[in-house]
Design an enzyme around this catalytic site. Structure first.
Site, PDB file in Angstrom:
ATOM      1  N   SER A 146       1.046  -1.220   0.067  1.00  0.00           N
ATOM      2  CA  SER A 146      -0.061  -0.227   0.120  1.00  0.00           C
ATOM      3  C   SER A 146       0.800   1.238   0.021  1.00  0.00           C
ATOM      4  O   SER A 146       0.568   2.389  -0.549  1.00  0.00           O
ATOM      5  CB  SER A 146      -0.884   0.008   1.124  1.00  0.00           C
ATOM      6  OG  SER A 146      -1.232  -1.217   1.754  1.00  0.00           O
ATOM      7  N   GLY A 175       1.590  -0.605   8.703  1.00  0.00           N
ATOM      8  CA  GLY A 175       2.403   0.825   8.759  1.00  0.00           C
ATOM      9  C   GLY A 175       3.027   1.127   7.670  1.00  0.00           C
ATOM     10  O   GLY A 175       4.028   2.108   8.022  1.00  0.00           O
ATOM     11  N   SER A 176       2.878   0.642   6.632  1.00  0.00           N
ATOM     12  CA  SER A 176       3.604   1.332   5.270  1.00  0.00           C
ATOM     13  C   SER A 176       3.359   2.743   5.100  1.00  0.00           C
ATOM     14  O   SER A 176       4.297   3.525   4.500  1.00  0.00           O
ATOM     15  CB  SER A 176       3.523   0.339   4.072  1.00  0.00           C
ATOM     16  OG  SER A 176       2.267   0.612   3.502  1.00  0.00           O
ATOM     17  N   TRP A 177       2.243   3.111   5.335  1.00  0.00           N
ATOM     18  CA  TRP A 177       1.601   4.559   4.912  1.00  0.00           C
ATOM     19  C   TRP A 177       2.714   5.528   6.188  1.00  0.00           C
ATOM     20  O   TRP A 177       3.197   6.239   5.667  1.00  0.00           O
ATOM     21  CB  TRP A 177       0.289   4.815   5.153  1.00  0.00           C
ATOM     22  CG  TRP A 177      -0.532   4.509   3.752  1.00  0.00           C
ATOM     23  CD1 TRP A 177      -0.140   3.392   2.842  1.00  0.00           C
ATOM     24  CD2 TRP A 177      -1.873   4.973   3.507  1.00  0.00           C
ATOM     25  NE1 TRP A 177      -1.179   3.432   1.847  1.00  0.00           N
ATOM     26  CE2 TRP A 177      -2.177   4.313   2.385  1.00  0.00           C
ATOM     27  CE3 TRP A 177      -2.737   6.155   3.761  1.00  0.00           C
ATOM     28  CZ2 TRP A 177      -3.436   4.802   1.394  1.00  0.00           C
ATOM     29  CZ3 TRP A 177      -3.932   6.349   3.147  1.00  0.00           C
ATOM     30  CH2 TRP A 177      -3.991   5.735   1.905  1.00  0.00           C
ATOM     31  N   ASP A 184      -4.629   1.967  14.909  1.00  0.00           N
ATOM     32  CA  ASP A 184      -5.129   0.742  14.182  1.00  0.00           C
ATOM     33  C   ASP A 184      -5.938  -0.113  15.349  1.00  0.00           C
ATOM     34  O   ASP A 184      -5.305  -0.045  16.568  1.00  0.00           O
ATOM     35  CB  ASP A 184      -4.070  -0.077  13.543  1.00  0.00           C
ATOM     36  CG  ASP A 184      -4.898  -1.071  12.447  1.00  0.00           C
ATOM     37  OD1 ASP A 184      -4.889  -0.536  11.093  1.00  0.00           O
ATOM     38  OD2 ASP A 184      -5.410  -2.062  12.863  1.00  0.00           O
ATOM     39  N   ASP A 215      -9.843   1.712  18.285  1.00  0.00           N
ATOM     40  CA  ASP A 215     -10.913   1.728  17.148  1.00  0.00           C
ATOM     41  C   ASP A 215     -10.982   3.200  16.742  1.00  0.00           C
ATOM     42  O   ASP A 215     -11.344   3.887  17.570  1.00  0.00           O
ATOM     43  CB  ASP A 215     -12.191   1.060  18.037  1.00  0.00           C
ATOM     44  CG  ASP A 215     -13.257   0.822  16.937  1.00  0.00           C
ATOM     45  OD1 ASP A 215     -13.285   1.478  16.152  1.00  0.00           O
ATOM     46  OD2 ASP A 215     -14.162   0.073  17.301  1.00  0.00           O
ATOM     47  N   ASP A 242      -6.863   4.414   5.497  1.00  0.00           N
ATOM     48  CA  ASP A 242      -6.928   3.263   4.370  1.00  0.00           C
ATOM     49  C   ASP A 242      -7.614   2.220   4.712  1.00  0.00           C
ATOM     50  O   ASP A 242      -7.177   1.090   4.727  1.00  0.00           O
ATOM     51  CB  ASP A 242      -5.333   2.855   4.333  1.00  0.00           C
ATOM     52  CG  ASP A 242      -5.016   1.928   3.003  1.00  0.00           C
ATOM     53  OD1 ASP A 242      -5.728   1.787   2.147  1.00  0.00           O
ATOM     54  OD2 ASP A 242      -3.907   1.111   3.191  1.00  0.00           O
ATOM     55  N   LYS A 298      -9.546   5.647   1.586  1.00  0.00           N
ATOM     56  CA  LYS A 298      -9.779   4.904   0.496  1.00  0.00           C
ATOM     57  C   LYS A 298     -11.311   4.477   0.507  1.00  0.00           C
ATOM     58  O   LYS A 298     -11.959   4.593   1.638  1.00  0.00           O
ATOM     59  CB  LYS A 298      -9.126   3.513   0.935  1.00  0.00           C
ATOM     60  CG  LYS A 298      -9.691   2.158   0.086  1.00  0.00           C
ATOM     61  CD  LYS A 298      -8.710   1.200   0.334  1.00  0.00           C
ATOM     62  CE  LYS A 298      -8.907   0.377   1.750  1.00  0.00           C
ATOM     63  NZ  LYS A 298      -7.865  -0.466   1.806  1.00  0.00           N
TER      64      LYS A 298
HETATM   65  C1  LIG Z   1      -5.112  -2.377   4.469  1.00  0.00           C
HETATM   66  S1  LIG Z   1      -5.193  -2.031   5.965  1.00  0.00           S
HETATM   67  C2  LIG Z   1      -4.073  -0.555   6.182  1.00  0.00           C
HETATM   68  C3  LIG Z   1      -2.652  -0.821   5.544  1.00  0.00           C
HETATM   69  C4  LIG Z   1      -1.996   0.252   6.032  1.00  0.00           C
HETATM   70  N1  LIG Z   1      -2.451   1.685   5.322  1.00  0.00           N
HETATM   71  C5  LIG Z   1      -0.363   0.240   5.568  1.00  0.00           C
HETATM   72  O1  LIG Z   1       0.067   0.845   4.727  1.00  0.00           O
HETATM   73  O2  LIG Z   1       0.275  -0.584   6.150  1.00  0.00           O
HETATM   74  C6  LIG Z   1      -6.305  -1.650   6.717  1.00  0.00           C
HETATM   75  C7  LIG Z   1      -6.451  -1.757   8.328  1.00  0.00           C
HETATM   76  O3  LIG Z   1      -7.712  -1.225   8.781  1.00  0.00           O
HETATM   77  C8  LIG Z   1      -7.824  -1.678  10.055  1.00  0.00           C
HETATM   78  N2  LIG Z   1      -9.113  -1.270  10.722  1.00  0.00           N
HETATM   79  C9  LIG Z   1     -10.384  -1.697  10.355  1.00  0.00           C
HETATM   80  N3  LIG Z   1     -11.420  -1.104  11.141  1.00  0.00           N
HETATM   81  C10 LIG Z   1     -10.757  -0.390  11.956  1.00  0.00           C
HETATM   82  C11 LIG Z   1     -11.270   0.119  12.985  1.00  0.00           C
HETATM   83  N4  LIG Z   1     -12.596   0.199  13.379  1.00  0.00           N
HETATM   84  N5  LIG Z   1     -10.398   1.137  13.670  1.00  0.00           N
HETATM   85  C12 LIG Z   1      -8.886   1.068  13.482  1.00  0.00           C
HETATM   86  N6  LIG Z   1      -8.529   0.151  12.701  1.00  0.00           N
HETATM   87  C13 LIG Z   1      -9.427  -0.460  11.751  1.00  0.00           C
HETATM   88  C14 LIG Z   1      -7.414  -3.189  10.223  1.00  0.00           C
HETATM   89  O4  LIG Z   1      -7.097  -3.723  11.378  1.00  0.00           O
HETATM   90  C15 LIG Z   1      -6.327  -2.852   9.050  1.00  0.00           C
HETATM   91  O5  LIG Z   1      -5.135  -3.085   9.582  1.00  0.00           O
END
Ligand SMILES: C[S@@+](CC[C@H](N)C(=O)[O-])C[C@H]1O[C@@H](n2cnc3c(N)ncnc32)[C@H](O)[C@@H]1O
Length: 306
Positions: free
Chosen positions: A25, A53-55, A78, A94, A119, A159
């Protein structure tokens, strides 16, 4: 799918490992930045739904070490625990919970953010309508949180999945931001409905009161603002308000960057010997759903029954 087969089929997955990003990502955010110069002058960032954590890695690299970065601050939130990243404060929380907003504001010492990104993707249940609803609620939470922490003129990137009511969302965002663009970076597969809304210039209208309301739907949140709602007339005819269409931009250098839907042979494209072998992920998952099964297997407690 084996690791090396995924390396061939997903060039961004492989490139992420080669370049030290925790997830593919990272390229999406970097390509969005290439197009919109998102990080210019940015010192305070909230990265929502940030694991692994890539962003945050990309933000940390782009923001720190630049002029005025002494008081820069990145908060990454997250549900999942995240391994530490230089210059990033991680928060396991959350984003839909009001306490999360309080904690972010506490970390920023009451100051506002220049840039909020999300994201977020919820776990998919397979029930299409339910998945679409949960995703919409997650975007709403990210937007609500953004309106509470962004400073006037700030930027919000999130996103989205272009579904039925996406034009309604554009209308709602245009109510709060000077410019709303829908962007598809090259690192995002064309076969996916995923794209990113880039909202530039946060401009809350007079009377608008930012608040985190996890209990309401998007329509209720924007109620009374007359955005894209159908109005039932006395003669039972319906007036549909004009809906907004956001400009759609494909980004990421169209000649220089890779096509995420194409398959690239590993050893022809890249000359280094490293590129011929399959690389391990940069960061192993901290709390994978299969963690308990792995522990049981290690202790010999896992029995496979037929
Ligand atoms: C596609 S990943 C994100 C990747 C991230 N941008 C990266 O670059 O590494 C989506 C994330 O959304 C988180 N997520 C989903 N619902 C959430 C919430 N209600 N609160 C916090 N994080 C949430 C998931 O735990 C997951 O790690």
């Amino acid at each position: 799918m084996g690791k090396s087969s995924k390396d061939k089929r997903d060039i961004y997955y492989r490139k992420a490992k080669e370049q030290g990003w925790r997830a593919r990502s990272a390229f999406k955010l970097l390509q969005l930045n290439e197009e919109f110069d998102l990080f210019k002058g940015v010192t305070r960032v909230v990265d929502l739904c940030a694991a692994p954590g890539s962003w945050s890695q990309a933000l940390s690299k782009e923001i720190f070490g630049k002029p005025h970065s002494d008081d820069a601050r990145i908060v990454a939130v997250d549900l999942q625990p995240m391994s530490p990243i230089d210059h990033v404060t991680t928060l396991q929380a959350d984003i839909t919970h009001p306490k999360t907003l309080e904690k972010i504001l506490e970390i920023f010492g009451g100051e506002k953010a220049d840039f909020v990104c999300s994201d977020g993707a919820p776990d998919v249940t397979g029930l299409h309508d339910l998945d679409e609803y949960i995703q919409a609620q997650l975007i709403l939470s990210a937007l609500q949180l953004a309106t509470c922490v962004l400073k006037v003129g700030g930027t919000f990137v999130a996103k989205v999945f272009r579904g039925r009511d996406i034009d309604l969302l554009y209308g709602q965002l245009s109510y709060l931001f000077d410019k709303v663009i829908c962007a598809k970076p090259r690192a995002s597969r064309s076969s996916s409905l995923e794209s990113f809304i880039v909202c530039i210039g946060y401009r809350p209208r007079p009377g608008w009161k930012p608040e985190l309301r996890p209990d309401v739907s998007t329509e209720e949140f924007f109620q009374g603002m007359g955005i894209g709602r159908a109005k039932l007339n006395d003669d039972l005819s319906v007036d549909d308000e004009e809906r907004k269409i956001a400009p759609f931009i494909a980004c990421g250098d169209l000649n220089g960057s890779y096509d995420s839907d194409a398959t690239y042979p590993i050893d022809k494209k890249d000359a280094s010997s490293d590129s011929k072998k399959s690389l391990d992920p940069v960061q192993m998952p901290t709390a994978p759903p299969y963690k308990k099964a792995l522990e049981m297997k290690r202790k010999g407690e896992l029995r496979v029954t037929k």
